[in-house]
Design a protein around this motif. Structure first.
Motif, PDB file in Angstrom:
ATOM      1  N   GLN A  97      -8.037  10.793  -2.296  1.00  0.00           N
ATOM      2  CA  GLN A  97      -7.776   9.389  -1.950  1.00  0.00           C
ATOM      3  C   GLN A  97      -6.486   8.951  -2.629  1.00  0.00           C
ATOM      4  O   GLN A  97      -6.298   9.163  -3.826  1.00  0.00           O
ATOM      5  CB  GLN A  97      -8.927   8.489  -2.397  1.00  0.00           C
ATOM      6  CG  GLN A  97      -8.708   7.017  -2.038  1.00  0.00           C
ATOM      7  CD  GLN A  97      -9.950   6.193  -2.271  1.00  0.00           C
ATOM      8  OE1 GLN A  97     -10.930   6.298  -1.550  1.00  0.00           O
ATOM      9  NE2 GLN A  97      -9.920   5.368  -3.308  1.00  0.00           N
ATOM     10  N   THR A 148      -3.886   5.722  -3.341  1.00  0.00           N
ATOM     11  CA  THR A 148      -3.717   4.270  -3.340  1.00  0.00           C
ATOM     12  C   THR A 148      -2.251   3.950  -3.609  1.00  0.00           C
ATOM     13  O   THR A 148      -1.688   4.382  -4.624  1.00  0.00           O
ATOM     14  CB  THR A 148      -4.600   3.601  -4.407  1.00  0.00           C
ATOM     15  OG1 THR A 148      -5.969   3.920  -4.156  1.00  0.00           O
ATOM     16  CG2 THR A 148      -4.430   2.087  -4.386  1.00  0.00           C
ATOM     17  N   GLY A 206       2.191  -0.121   3.571  1.00  0.00           N
ATOM     18  CA  GLY A 206       1.827   0.427   4.870  1.00  0.00           C
ATOM     19  C   GLY A 206       2.822   1.467   5.349  1.00  0.00           C
ATOM     20  O   GLY A 206       2.434   2.487   5.946  1.00  0.00           O
ATOM     21  N   LEU A 230      -8.915   8.475   7.055  1.00  0.00           N
ATOM     22  CA  LEU A 230      -9.204   7.098   6.649  1.00  0.00           C
ATOM     23  C   LEU A 230      -7.920   6.472   6.149  1.00  0.00           C
ATOM     24  O   LEU A 230      -7.219   7.056   5.316  1.00  0.00           O
ATOM     25  CB  LEU A 230     -10.271   7.080   5.553  1.00  0.00           C
ATOM     26  CG  LEU A 230     -10.726   5.733   4.984  1.00  0.00           C
ATOM     27  CD1 LEU A 230     -12.155   5.841   4.457  1.00  0.00           C
ATOM     28  CD2 LEU A 230      -9.804   5.255   3.859  1.00  0.00           C
ATOM     29  N   SER A 231      -7.582   5.291   6.662  1.00  0.00           N
ATOM     30  CA  SER A 231      -6.373   4.601   6.238  1.00  0.00           C
ATOM     31  C   SER A 231      -6.570   3.102   6.413  1.00  0.00           C
ATOM     32  O   SER A 231      -6.881   2.639   7.513  1.00  0.00           O
ATOM     33  CB  SER A 231      -5.166   5.084   7.053  1.00  0.00           C
ATOM     34  OG  SER A 231      -3.971   4.479   6.598  1.00  0.00           O
ATOM     35  N   ASN A 232      -6.402   2.364   5.328  1.00  0.00           N
ATOM     36  CA  ASN A 232      -6.545   0.911   5.363  1.00  0.00           C
ATOM     37  C   ASN A 232      -5.378   0.255   4.650  1.00  0.00           C
ATOM     38  O   ASN A 232      -4.913   0.757   3.616  1.00  0.00           O
ATOM     39  CB  ASN A 232      -7.856   0.472   4.687  1.00  0.00           C
ATOM     40  CG  ASN A 232      -9.089   0.952   5.439  1.00  0.00           C
ATOM     41  OD1 ASN A 232      -9.247   0.674   6.616  1.00  0.00           O
ATOM     42  ND2 ASN A 232      -9.949   1.689   4.755  1.00  0.00           N
ATOM     43  N   VAL A 233      -4.902  -0.833   5.224  1.00  0.00           N
ATOM     44  CA  VAL A 233      -3.865  -1.624   4.565  1.00  0.00           C
ATOM     45  C   VAL A 233      -4.429  -3.005   4.234  1.00  0.00           C
ATOM     46  O   VAL A 233      -5.340  -3.500   4.900  1.00  0.00           O
ATOM     47  CB  VAL A 233      -2.602  -1.757   5.447  1.00  0.00           C
ATOM     48  CG1 VAL A 233      -1.968  -0.400   5.683  1.00  0.00           C
ATOM     49  CG2 VAL A 233      -2.915  -2.448   6.765  1.00  0.00           C
ATOM     50  N   TYR A 234      -3.866  -3.593   3.197  1.00  0.00           N
ATOM     51  CA  TYR A 234      -4.346  -4.896   2.726  1.00  0.00           C
ATOM     52  C   TYR A 234      -3.162  -5.829   2.536  1.00  0.00           C
ATOM     53  O   TYR A 234      -2.112  -5.388   2.087  1.00  0.00           O
ATOM     54  CB  TYR A 234      -5.103  -4.730   1.401  1.00  0.00           C
ATOM     55  CG  TYR A 234      -6.254  -3.766   1.498  1.00  0.00           C
ATOM     56  CD1 TYR A 234      -7.525  -4.202   1.872  1.00  0.00           C
ATOM     57  CD2 TYR A 234      -6.064  -2.409   1.238  1.00  0.00           C
ATOM     58  CE1 TYR A 234      -8.588  -3.312   1.965  1.00  0.00           C
ATOM     59  CE2 TYR A 234      -7.122  -1.510   1.334  1.00  0.00           C
ATOM     60  CZ  TYR A 234      -8.375  -1.975   1.692  1.00  0.00           C
ATOM     61  OH  TYR A 234      -9.424  -1.090   1.788  1.00  0.00           O
ATOM     62  N   ASN A 288      -4.144  -6.792   5.529  1.00  0.00           N
ATOM     63  CA  ASN A 288      -4.432  -6.517   6.944  1.00  0.00           C
ATOM     64  C   ASN A 288      -4.276  -7.774   7.813  1.00  0.00           C
ATOM     65  O   ASN A 288      -5.126  -8.096   8.620  1.00  0.00           O
ATOM     66  CB  ASN A 288      -5.839  -5.933   7.098  1.00  0.00           C
ATOM     67  CG  ASN A 288      -5.994  -5.149   8.401  1.00  0.00           C
ATOM     68  OD1 ASN A 288      -5.034  -4.596   8.915  1.00  0.00           O
ATOM     69  ND2 ASN A 288      -7.202  -5.097   8.918  1.00  0.00           N
ATOM     70  N   PRO A 293       2.037  -5.301   4.066  1.00  0.00           N
ATOM     71  CA  PRO A 293       0.949  -4.806   3.218  1.00  0.00           C
ATOM     72  C   PRO A 293       1.386  -4.563   1.773  1.00  0.00           C
ATOM     73  O   PRO A 293       2.382  -3.869   1.519  1.00  0.00           O
ATOM     74  CB  PRO A 293       0.541  -3.500   3.892  1.00  0.00           C
ATOM     75  CG  PRO A 293       0.976  -3.641   5.312  1.00  0.00           C
ATOM     76  CD  PRO A 293       2.246  -4.436   5.245  1.00  0.00           C
ATOM     77  N   ALA A 343      -2.213  -0.043   0.196  1.00  0.00           N
ATOM     78  CA  ALA A 343      -2.724   0.861   1.230  1.00  0.00           C
ATOM     79  C   ALA A 343      -3.578   1.926   0.562  1.00  0.00           C
ATOM     80  O   ALA A 343      -3.243   2.415  -0.518  1.00  0.00           O
ATOM     81  CB  ALA A 343      -1.586   1.505   2.012  1.00  0.00           C
ATOM     82  N   LEU A 347      -5.537   5.548   1.603  1.00  0.00           N
ATOM     83  CA  LEU A 347      -5.747   6.568   2.617  1.00  0.00           C
ATOM     84  C   LEU A 347      -6.437   7.773   1.990  1.00  0.00           C
ATOM     85  O   LEU A 347      -6.304   8.022   0.786  1.00  0.00           O
ATOM     86  CB  LEU A 347      -4.440   6.969   3.288  1.00  0.00           C
ATOM     87  CG  LEU A 347      -3.292   7.521   2.450  1.00  0.00           C
ATOM     88  CD1 LEU A 347      -2.347   8.326   3.344  1.00  0.00           C
ATOM     89  CD2 LEU A 347      -2.481   6.387   1.808  1.00  0.00           C
TER      90      LEU A 347
END
Length: 416
Positions: free
Chosen positions: A220, A222, A242, A269-273, A275, A281, A284, A286
């Motif tokens: 993971q 960050t 991002g 899995l990939s998330n941005v904040y 969002n 962003p 992020a 992933l």
């Protein structure tokens, strides 16, 4: 005494059992959503228990919720030959991944009963808890505890996205058993699975004899930048987490391509904040999945990820942190067990080839404590972990018949 080639499972009964199990926890697109320790998982377990008891087996559940259904052998003091897989699915899973291995084992016992065949060693059909890892990470959790990789209490403390503890949910559905984990002896373990790739179907091969399993490393990452307005922030002033995630995702793909034919890698899995469409962003997260059957190459892939992702972060002015979140080393399956599968395929007239499993399976942990091997049958387009997952009744029967002969020969047929 050995089994003759004319002894086969009932393909219709196996197929009907698969269809009946698939009615529990239906998905939205024709597959299944029977995630571990949910009410649907409990219903699937309950049905499996009823079937096993109707076949004259005794069912024991250990502290991790793994179910062991035992058909007695002539010599009860001998360790059992174990066969099985898992009944839990992905959130958008298919009807056969794992399930074929469990119900193929059940059909094996039903066939022995029909034919009045006794075995020297007991045979146990197992349903391992939380193979998929979709609700509780890591995957193959119960078999890993069984093999001594993790402690029971560590596993109990795993939480899902809603913060619910594994141990609490295990108790809630009534499958927190009392048998200590890992204290059940076994002579050998066999696992039947659908093919985790297009090889068998593309080559027109009936059976895959799994000789090795790929190692896996989950990392993971960050990335931390700075949230700011997409319209008013000049391009040179942006700290876009991002963008960093996108560049690392592409680099993961490049790293995997350096190690053909077995090297694979992806960001699943990939998330941005935060969002939001008009906010650059500031963070992020992933998760990277690398796999290879050679440990040195697997470690080289991870080392390249750290080096190249750190360079990307530095170029973009981002902070970066790495966290290992899942791992198992490549495995070599037992030559004698694989030989029993190969011999069964040849006796039954099925085409076969050796194959490396690209996916993780409970067998990958059990091979560390007992002789283990896997049987693969094809699936359409090599598709799994998808509601469109499909196999044919003939493929299922071929895999289960090979499993039947390999397991029973290992358990030893007793005359009379």
């Amino acid at each position: 005494m050995t089994l003759t080639a004319n002894l086969r499972l009932d393909p219709d009964r196996l197929w009907d059992s698969l269809a009946e199990m698939a009615r529990i926890g239906p998905g939205v697109a024709g597959g299944n959503n029977r995630q571990t320790l949910t009410d649907a998982d409990k219903a699937g377990r309950d049905l499996f228990r009823r079937w096993c008891e109707a076949a004259g087996m005794t069912v024991v559940v250990d502290e991790m919720g793994t179910m062991f259904a035992r058909r007695a052998g002539v010599d009860s003091s001998l360790p059992p030959v174990m066969v099985g897989s898992h009944l839990d699915t992905q959130p958008t899973g298919g009807k056969y991944d794992g399930v074929l291995g469990v119900l193929g084992g059940l059909e094996l016992v039903r066939t022995l009963n029909d034919l009045g065949i006794r075995t020297r060693h007991p045979i146990e059909v197992v349903n391992w808890t939380n193979e998929e890892g979709s609700r509780y990470a890591p995957s193959m959790l119960a078999s890993a505890v069984f093999a001594g990789r993790y402690s029971r209490d560590w596993a109990y403390d795993r939480t899902d996205a809603a913060g619910k503890r594994f141990g609490d949910e295990l108790e809630r559905i009534g499958y927190k058993g009392t048998e200590p984990v890992g204290q059940r002896p076994l002579k050998a373990f066999f696992e039947l699975h659908i093919e985790q790739g297009p090889i068998l179907e593309a080559e027109g091969i009936d059976i895959g004899v799994v000789t090795h399993g790929q190692g896996l490393r989950w990392t993971q990452i960050t990335l931390t930048g700075r949230e700011s307005h997409t319209g008013s922030t000049p391009m040179p002033r942006r700290l876009n987490a991002g963008l960093g995630a996108a560049r690392i995702t592409e680099r993961v793909h490049d790293i995997a391509w350096r190690y053909p034919p077995h090297g694979v890698g992806a960001v699943g899995l990939s998330n941005v904040y935060p969002n939001s469409i008009n906010i650059i962003p500031g963070k992020a997260v992933l998760a990277v999945d690398f796999r290879h059957p050679d440990l040195s190459i697997l470690e080289a892939m991870v080392a390249a990820l750290h080096l190249e992702a750190t360079k990307i972060a530095r170029e973009l002015g981002l902070e970066i942190a790495f966290e290992p979140v899942g791992a198992f080393d490549p495995v070599t399956f037992d030559a004698d067990c694989a030989g029993a599968i190969r011999a069964a395929a040849e006796k039954l007239g099925y085409t076969h080839r050796d194959i490396v499993s690209g996916a993780g399976h409970d067998a990958c942990w059990i091979t560390q404590i007992a002789p283990t091997a896997m049987v693969m049958c094809p699936c359409v387009d090599g598709l799994s972990h998808n509601e469109a997952e499909a196999i044919t009744k003939e493929w299922a029967a071929a895999g289960a018949n090979v499993l039947f002969h390999a397991v029973v020969e290992t358990a030893g047929v007793v005359e009379g």
